[in-house]
Design a protein around this motif. Sequence first.
Motif, short mmCIF file in Angstrom:
data_model
loop_
_atom_site.label_atom_id
_atom_site.label_comp_id
_atom_site.label_asym_id
_atom_site.label_seq_id
_atom_site.Cartn_x
_atom_site.Cartn_y
_atom_site.Cartn_z
N GLY A 110 45.11 55.99 13.42
CA GLY A 110 43.68 55.82 13.65
C GLY A 110 43.05 55.07 12.49
N PRO A 111 41.80 55.38 12.12
CA PRO A 111 41.15 54.70 11.01
C PRO A 111 41.83 54.91 9.66
N VAL A 143 40.62 47.96 11.53
CA VAL A 143 40.31 49.26 12.14
C VAL A 143 38.82 49.57 12.03
N GLY A 193 34.25 50.84 14.02
CA GLY A 193 35.52 51.55 14.07
C GLY A 193 35.56 52.79 13.20
N SER A 251 44.23 45.92 7.11
CA SER A 251 44.14 47.09 7.98
C SER A 251 42.77 47.75 7.88
N ALA A 305 47.80 52.05 14.56
CA ALA A 305 46.46 52.65 14.61
C ALA A 305 46.24 53.40 15.92
N ARG A 306 46.69 52.86 17.04
CA ARG A 306 46.50 53.49 18.34
C ARG A 306 47.34 54.76 18.49
N TYR A 347 39.90 52.49 17.08
CA TYR A 347 41.37 52.44 17.13
C TYR A 347 41.91 52.55 18.54
N LEU A 377 44.69 54.15 8.86
CA LEU A 377 45.80 53.21 8.75
C LEU A 377 45.95 52.68 7.33
#
Length: 636
Positions: free
Chosen positions: A79-80, A302, A233, A298, A74-75, A307, A82
């Motif tokens: 991101g969202p 997130v 998120g 996930s 995610a990082r 993220y 995922l």
Amino acid sequence: MGFLCDTQKNDGGVGGLRSLVRRKQVDSAHSKSSSASGSGHHQLAKALTVPHLIAIGVGSTIGAGVYILVGTVAREHSGPALTFSFLIAGIAAALSAFCYAELASRCPSAGSAYHYSYICVGEGVAWLIGWALILEYTIGGSAVARGISPNLALLFGGADSLPSFLARQTIPGLGIVVDPCAAILVFLVTGLLCVGIKESTFVQGIVTVANTCAMIFVIIAGGYLGFKTGWPGYELPVGYFPFGADGMLAGASTVFFAYIGFDSVASTAEEVKNPQRDLPMGIGIALSICCTLYMLVSAVIVGLVPYYAMDPDTPISSAFASHGMKWAAYIVTVGASTALCSTLMGSILPQPRILMAMARDGLLPSFFSDVNKHTQVPVKSTVVTGLLSGILAFFMDVEQLAGMVSVGTLVAFTVVAISVLILRYVPPDEVPLSPSFQEAIDSVSVRYSSSSSKEVDVENIKTDDITSSDRIPLLVGKQTPVGCNFEVNEANRRKIAGWTIMVTCIGVLVLTSAASSVSLYSSLRFTLCGIGGVLLLSGLVLLTWIDQDDARHNFGHSGGFICPWVPLLPIACILINVYLLINLGGATWARVSIWLAIGAVVYLFYGRKHSSLRYAVYVPAAHVDEIYQSSRNSRS
């Protein structure tokens, strides 16, 4: 109708090269009974049903990686988005699962991808697959075991809270960190696997249920927190795809390896009560459960934390702690620990069966093919596997070798997809039989020759009455005998289909290599991509246009799962797996190359010379049942 048979004695020279492409017979009731009576080995227990297979598949697939992977991917990539990365990776894994399901139900014997490639591709490729899978499961089991002790330590209060006889210690002067807990766990799992397949699968089912409950807790509790806090998120100015579609696809490539493990189900095919029905169901349901859990976990995590603020090491625990639920970290740690224990069992379970299958075929010493009379499992192979994995887990930090696990899996996935294409378009038309069947082969051969000339009384003929000059020569080569109804068009179709499959694979290799080689000049790179793309698309179009072989309906055991969308699905599977293989990195391939080189030497000096097919007599597949019947009649 004529009768064609051939014999291959591979003592060296050209025969040694021919040994690389000789193919074995699909295990049937005839071949199993004859091999069992000839070798004196006991058969594996027929004890597994769909629930057992689901436990093996889910337990082998869902490891502790999901508890860490969501934060890193995610990082850095998705991101969202995922959740979509897990969905795309699940679809890609399903392509391989479809191929495995058809081959597992048609060829339900121990050995998994090694067994399928030996039947469809040849002995040389099968040996490399088996040798790579040995490395995969040994290192995979050791790596999983090394990850259990830190999670157990967290349950006891901290990194240094384990008892001294279980805690990691550093050997003075050598700098080697030994892990007694990892070795003990490997030995415990090995002992459990030696007790029996039904008992060990029952225990794995219990551990898998505990892990699944922990993931369900994360989904439910996290969903409650998300609705309570408004899903911070997802309320971001950068949108749902901060890294774009490329980032989402890159994340899918990374999380694809979270689905590796369902192939363990195929390795137990010989121990399934109803393989034609249960194996496809077990593989499909297990993969569906894993994909659903991955996507839900996930989606929740997130949504709880932006993220960019996720902890890459403990994303789930940190997400709950940021909302005042620090106690949830213990449940997450329990889930990670049970996931690792279940994955450890799934890593050690397949390797003894692969060793047993290779030993049955003569490529490894017969020591590995012994099946215990009481437990009906390959105890000797299991003990050897446990000892090797335990020693590695005790002495080595195998995380740097983890990439080698992926090589074995992806190569196996690729060859299984190629095997499906071979099965559909150019299934083996000759079957190897032991030279002990020579009398029955001669009898059936003369029977067909006599019916063609109508000069011999088939009912009264006896093999003993046939003189050496009357026998049908065995070394006929590939010429079509007189009286054979073999159509030239069919021969051409098989030849065109075979070359097309090979050209398609070359196109995949060229395309993926060029696409991954960013250091190449752009003009050269685009040219190679174009050439590879043309070869790939041409092969796909031609295979779609060519009729599939009618013999595919009689290949192996009937009544099982049929892979849909052939040739598109297997070719897409090959493309995805080869692309992932190319991108594993040079260091990983350098280590794997050393292992494969060792395997080539072992095969050259042992496997090739001891192969059960070394003196096999090859006969048309359509007449195998008749030859077995003739052999039984002559003995009675």
